[in-house]
Design a protein around this motif. Structure first.
Motif, mmCIF file in Angstrom:
data_model
loop_
_atom_site.group_PDB
_atom_site.id
_atom_site.type_symbol
_atom_site.label_atom_id
_atom_site.label_comp_id
_atom_site.label_asym_id
_atom_site.label_seq_id
_atom_site.Cartn_x
_atom_site.Cartn_y
_atom_site.Cartn_z
ATOM 1 N N GLN A 207 41.770 45.166 49.588
ATOM 2 C CA GLN A 207 43.321 46.183 48.553
ATOM 3 C C GLN A 207 42.990 47.037 49.076
ATOM 4 O OE1 GLN A 207 43.860 44.440 45.683
ATOM 5 N NE2 GLN A 207 42.246 43.044 46.404
ATOM 6 N N SER A 261 44.584 51.727 39.090
ATOM 7 C CA SER A 261 45.127 49.941 39.452
ATOM 8 C C SER A 261 44.319 50.066 40.797
ATOM 9 C CB SER A 261 46.403 50.301 39.968
ATOM 10 O OG SER A 261 46.885 50.346 40.999
ATOM 11 N N THR A 262 44.829 49.970 42.264
ATOM 12 C CA THR A 262 43.138 49.422 43.084
ATOM 13 C C THR A 262 42.022 49.910 43.026
ATOM 14 O OG1 THR A 262 45.096 50.866 44.762
ATOM 15 C CG2 THR A 262 42.931 50.335 45.402
ATOM 16 N N ASP A 264 40.151 49.423 40.334
ATOM 17 C CA ASP A 264 40.084 47.794 39.635
ATOM 18 C C ASP A 264 40.175 46.633 40.458
ATOM 19 O OD1 ASP A 264 40.389 46.851 36.688
ATOM 20 O OD2 ASP A 264 42.457 45.923 37.748
ATOM 21 N N ALA A 265 40.965 46.761 41.127
ATOM 22 C CA ALA A 265 41.325 45.595 41.999
ATOM 23 C C ALA A 265 40.264 45.028 43.333
ATOM 24 C CB ALA A 265 42.550 45.484 42.594
ATOM 25 N N ARG A 268 36.959 44.293 40.485
ATOM 26 C CA ARG A 268 37.049 42.769 39.971
ATOM 27 C C ARG A 268 37.519 41.769 40.747
ATOM 28 N NH1 ARG A 268 40.742 41.436 35.382
ATOM 29 N NH2 ARG A 268 41.261 43.847 34.399
ATOM 30 N N SER A 269 37.230 42.195 41.884
ATOM 31 C CA SER A 269 37.110 40.994 43.534
ATOM 32 C C SER A 269 35.766 41.318 43.776
ATOM 33 C CB SER A 269 37.651 42.034 45.005
ATOM 34 O OG SER A 269 37.418 41.165 45.753
#
Length: 302
Positions: A207, A261-262, A264-265, A268-269
Motif C-alpha cells: 500500500q 485511506s492508506t 484503512d487499506a 483491511r489487508s
C-alpha cells in the motif's frame, strides 16, 4: 447663505481637493478593471492551481500599478500631504498597529517561505490546508475538529497574518510532501509471530510502495538544504513482547492527503491475511474475568 456657497465653491476648487477627486475616480476604475480581469481569468482557465496563481498575480500587479498612478497624480501635492500625514502619523500607526503587523506578516509569508497555498499547516491552533493568502489574513480549510482523522470539517477559518510573529508555524508539507505514520497490531501468544510479521510487512509494502521512491528523492533535497541526517523512507515493522501479547509496530511514509485511506487499506489487508491463516495468527485482546463473589448472609433482627 451666499457667503457659505462662495466658501464651498472656493474649497471645492482647491487644487488638492480636485486632485483627490480625480484620484478617487481612478481608484474606483482601477478596482473595477482588476475585478473584470480576475473574472475573465476564472472563466477561461480550467486548471485550479494556474487559475489561482493568475488571479493573485492580476490582483497584485493591478494594485502596484494603481499605487504608481496615484503617486504620479498626486506628486504635485506630496509636500502638503507629507505635513498632514506627519501630524496624523502617530495616531494612525497606533490605531492600525494590528493591520500593519498583518501586512508585515504577509510580506514575511510571501518571501520567507513559511507556507504557500496548498500546504497543510497548523497555525494559531488551527489545522488545515491553506487555500488563500491575502494581505491581511490567511484562509484555511480546517481539518479535524468534530471529525476524526484528516478529513475536512467544512469550516473555513481566516487567521490574521500577524500571528507568525507570535506563535510557531507548523508546516506539514513545506519541503517534504510526506508524513511518517505508524500503527500497532497486538498478536496473541502462541501465534506464528514470524508469519504475522511477514503478513504485516507485505500489507504495508503493497500500500505504500508508490510513496517510497518519491519521498526518498524529496528527502535527499531536505538533506542538501538543512542540517539534517539521512533517513530511510522504506517501511519497517518492529516487535515488542510484554506480559500480555506481542506488539508489532509498523512505520511508513505516506502522502499527507492519503494518510487515512492508506491506513484503512493496510488494515483491511492485514485482517484478510489473519483470517486466512486458519488460526496460525490471532489478534490479542484484553480479557477481564469476573470471579464469583462470596455469599453474604444478612440476618434481620426481630
Amino acid at each position: 447663505m451666499t457667503q457659505w456657497l462662495d466658501s464651498m465653491e472656493g474649497w471645492l476648487g482647491h487644487p488638492l481637493v480636485a486632485d483627490f477627486g480625480t484620484a478617487l475616480i481612478a481608484v474606483v476604475l482601477g478596482l473595477i478593471i482588476i475585478r473584470i480581469l480576475q473574472g475573465f481569468a476564472v472563466r477561461s482557465i480550467a486548471q485550479t492551481d494556474t487559475r489561482y496563481r493568475v488571479r493573485k498575480f492580476i490582483g497584485l500587479a493591478g494594485y502596484i500599478v494603481l499605487v504608481l498612478v496615484l503617486i504620479s497624480m498626486l506628486s504635485s501635492q506630496l509636500g502638503q500631504l507629507s505635513v498632514i500625514f506627519g501630524v496624523a502619523g502617530a495616531g494612525i500607526a497606533f490605531s492600525l498597529q494590528e493591520v500593519i503587523a498583518s501586512i508585515a506578516g504577509w510580506i514575511a509569508i510571501s518571501f520567507g517561505g513559511f507556507y504557500r497555498p496548498g500546504n497543510r499547516v497548523q497555525v494559531g491552533g488551527i489545522t488545515g490546508d491553506v487555500i488563500d493568502i491575502g494581505m491581511l489574513r490567511t484562509t484555511i480549510m480546517e481539518t479535524g475538529g468534530w471529525v476524526n482523522g484528516d478529513n475536512y470539517n467544512g469550516r473555513i477559518v481566516k487567521v490574521a497574518n500577524s500571528f507568525i510573529f507570535k506563535e510557531p508555524v507548523y508546516n506539514y508539507t513545506g519541503d517534504f510532501n510526506f508524513l511518517w505514520d505508524e500503527f500497532t497490531v497486538p498478536v496473541k501468544y502462541g501465534s506464528d509471530w514470524h508469519l504475522a510479521q511477514k503478513m504485516i510487512e507485505k500489507a504495508v509494502t503493497e500500500q505504500t510502495q508508490d510513496f517510497e521512491t518519491d519521498s526518498a528523492q524529496e528527502w535527499k533535497g531536505m538533506v542538501k538544504k538543512y542540517l539534517i541526517e539521512e533517513a530511510s523512507t522504506a517501511p519497517s515493522v518492529t516487535l515488542f513482547a510484554d506480559e500480555n501479547w506481542i506488539t508489532f509496530t509498523a512505520r511508513y511514509v505516506v502522502d499527507f492527503q492519503r494518510r487515512r485511506s492508506t491506513k484503512d487499506a493496510i488494515m483491511r489487508s492485514i485482517l484478510t491475511a489473519f483470517e486466512g491463516s486458519k488460526g496460525k495468527v490471532e489478534f490479542a485482546g484484553a480479557a477481564i474475568e469476573i470471579t464469583g463473589m462470596p455469599r453474604i448472609e444478612i440476618e434481620s433482627g426481630t
